[in-house]
Each structure stands twice: as structure tokens, then as C-alpha cells.
Design an enzyme around this catalytic site. Structure first.
Site, PDB file in Angstrom:
ATOM      1  N   SER A  98      39.628  60.673  27.052  1.00  0.00           N
ATOM      2  CA  SER A  98      40.104  61.259  28.125  1.00  0.00           C
ATOM      3  C   SER A  98      41.664  61.252  28.323  1.00  0.00           C
ATOM      4  CB  SER A  98      39.315  61.233  29.504  1.00  0.00           C
ATOM      5  OG  SER A  98      39.356  59.562  29.493  1.00  0.00           O
TER       6      SER A  98
ATOM      7  N   GLY B  61      43.995  56.473  22.896  1.00  0.00           N
ATOM      8  CA  GLY B  61      43.426  55.903  24.060  1.00  0.00           C
ATOM      9  C   GLY B  61      42.894  54.398  23.475  1.00  0.00           C
TER      10      GLY B  61
ATOM     11  N   GLU C  45      39.864  57.412  13.856  1.00  0.00           N
ATOM     12  CA  GLU C  45      40.993  56.851  14.583  1.00  0.00           C
ATOM     13  C   GLU C  45      41.454  55.521  13.934  1.00  0.00           C
ATOM     14  OE1 GLU C  45      39.431  57.433  19.366  1.00  0.00           O
ATOM     15  OE2 GLU C  45      38.788  55.810  18.398  1.00  0.00           O
TER      16      GLU C  45
ATOM     17  N   LYS D  63      42.212  49.053  31.689  1.00  0.00           N
ATOM     18  CA  LYS D  63      42.008  48.574  30.304  1.00  0.00           C
ATOM     19  C   LYS D  63      42.626  47.287  29.696  1.00  0.00           C
ATOM     20  CE  LYS D  63      39.534  52.527  29.847  1.00  0.00           C
ATOM     21  NZ  LYS D  63      40.342  53.716  28.972  1.00  0.00           N
TER      22      LYS D  63
END
Ligand code: 5RP
Length: 224
Positions: free
Chosen positions: A29, A83, A104, A122
Site C-alpha cells: 500500500s 515498502g 522484491e 514500521k
């Protein structure tokens, strides 16, 4: 609020992109906010090439008018913006809550610079508050489960409703909680050497910088 922070972090990172770059588009997101911001800059005349780290990011990039190269044809990426699920002060990260950690990591490894974008939740003092996702060949499910338990993990098969969740490569994922993640380097090596394990979410050396937004303020952290 959290979405505002995700967007602010993503937009700050997107400001790094210059004409002529080959940019890796991350997944999740927060990376989606980066893709939207890149799409806006492309519509204003920015000229870049781009590759994606997941099928979902590919669909999103197309919606935002970003043309993509096939990563199969790409050896080096200038900048990847992605992210993270956790990042510690040593720029070690856990990724893969979205299941895209294999692509990734491949794109991150090909990148001259990897920047993570995240909201302040995070940022952690120590890794291990979230499970480490491990992508596994379905054929090896039971054998790998035993090996993961021997490493001290409590593996949980990720599900999508009643069925096992499948990655973009049609593999399964074990989310592996560890009582303590004291030696992530040793764990990363041990995970990588289990036959049937195809990828894991420990990104211990890939991240060069982080844009982390908390309460509307963006911190840029640079690995030195
Ligand atoms: C997907 C990832 C994501 O980048 C990570 O889970 C962060 O996602 P979000 O920005 O939605 O919290 O690693 O595999």
C-alpha cells in the site's frame, strides 16, 4: 492519518527520481502511493523506464500510465522504491506481508539504490515483531515445515480464505514467528540453504535509505 504518512513518505522518495532512470516499483500500500506519484510525474513529462516487483504493482502502474519493461530483460535498476514491514536502525528490514518478497529481493539486488518508504509504525529498535515470510515450493511443504521448526520458527501457512495463499509464482508462504530474532544474518543463511525455500523476507543488506513519515513529518535516513 496513517495513509497520509504513507503518501508523504512515498512522495518524498519519488522526488529522487530523475529523467533517464530505470526505476523499480515496489509492492504494497505504501509503494502504491509511490506508483501514483510517479504516474503523476510521468504525465507531467518525466521520462523513465520502469519494472515492477509484483503482478499487482504492474496492474497499478498500467492504471497510472507508467510503461513497463519486462524485468527478464533488465540487469541493472537505478533506484527501487519499496515498502517494508519493519526496519531497524541498521537498515535491516522484514518484508513480504504482501507476499512479493521474492521478486522484491531480485529487483532490490539488481538495484544500485534501494529506498524504503513507510509510516512510523514500521520503525523498530529490533527486528522480530512481525513474522518472517518464507516462500516455499508447494512440493516441499511438509519437508520445509520440519526444517523451519528445527530453526526455532513457529510457521503458519498463509491462507487466502480456505485455500493456501499463492504467490505470483504459485508458491506457498509460511509466516514464521521466532521467539527472538537475535541473529538475523545466520537465520537468513539457514533459510536460504533449505531445499524448497525459494525466498524469505529478511532484507539485511539491500536497503540504502528510508523515508519514514510520522504524524506528517518525513525523516530521511541514509545508510552510511
Ligand atoms: C510486500 C511487501 C510490502 O512492501 C510490505 O508488506 C509493506 O506493505 P505496506 O506498505 O502495505 O504496509 O513487502 O511483499
Amino acid at each position: 492519518m496513517i495513509d497520509d504518512d504513507k503518501r508523504l513518505a512515498a512522495e518524498a522518495a519519488v522526488a529522487e527520481i530523475e529523467d533517464g532512470m530505470l526505476v523499480g516499483l515496489g509492492s504494497g500500500s505504501t509503494a502504491a502511493f509511490a506508483i501514483a506519484a510517479i504516474g503523476k510525474r510521468v504525465s507531467e513529462g518525466l521520462e523513465i523506464d520502469a519494472v515492477v516487483t509484483s503482478l499487482e504493482s504492474g496492474r497499478l502502474a498500467a492504471r497510472h500510465g507508467i510503461e513497463l519493461l519486462d524485468f527478464e530483460d533488465v540487469a541493472t535498476v537505478d533506484l527501487v522504491i519499496d515498502g517494508t514491514d519493519e526496519i531497524d536502525p541498521a537498515f535491516r528490514a522484514i518484508k513480504g506481508a504482501g507476499g512479493a518478497m521474492m521478486r522484491e529481493k531480485i529487483v532490490a539486488n539488481a538495484a544500485k539504490r534501494m529506498v524504503v518508504v513507510a509510516d512510523g509504525r514500521k520503525r523498530v529498535a529490533r527486528l522480530g515483531g512481525v513474522p518472517v515470510p518464507v516462500e516455499v515450493l508447494p512440493f516441499a511443504r511438509s519437508a520445509v515445515l520440519g526444517e523451519l521448526r528445527r530453526l526455532g520458527a513457529e510457521p503458519v501457512l498463509r491462507r487466502a480464505g480456505a485455500d493456501p495463499y499463492l504467490t505470483d509464482q504459485d508458491n506457498i508462504v509460511f509466516d514464521c514467528a521466532f521467539a527472538a530474532l537475535d541473529m538475523p544474518d545466520e537465520l537468513a543463511v539457514a533459510l536460504s540453504t533449505i531445499p524448497g525455500v525459494l525466498a524469505h523476507g529478511l532484507f539485511l543488506r539491500e536497503v540504502d535509505a528510508a523515508y519514514i513519515a510520522t504524524g506528517g513529518r518525513v525523516d530521511r535516513l541514509e545508510r552510511h
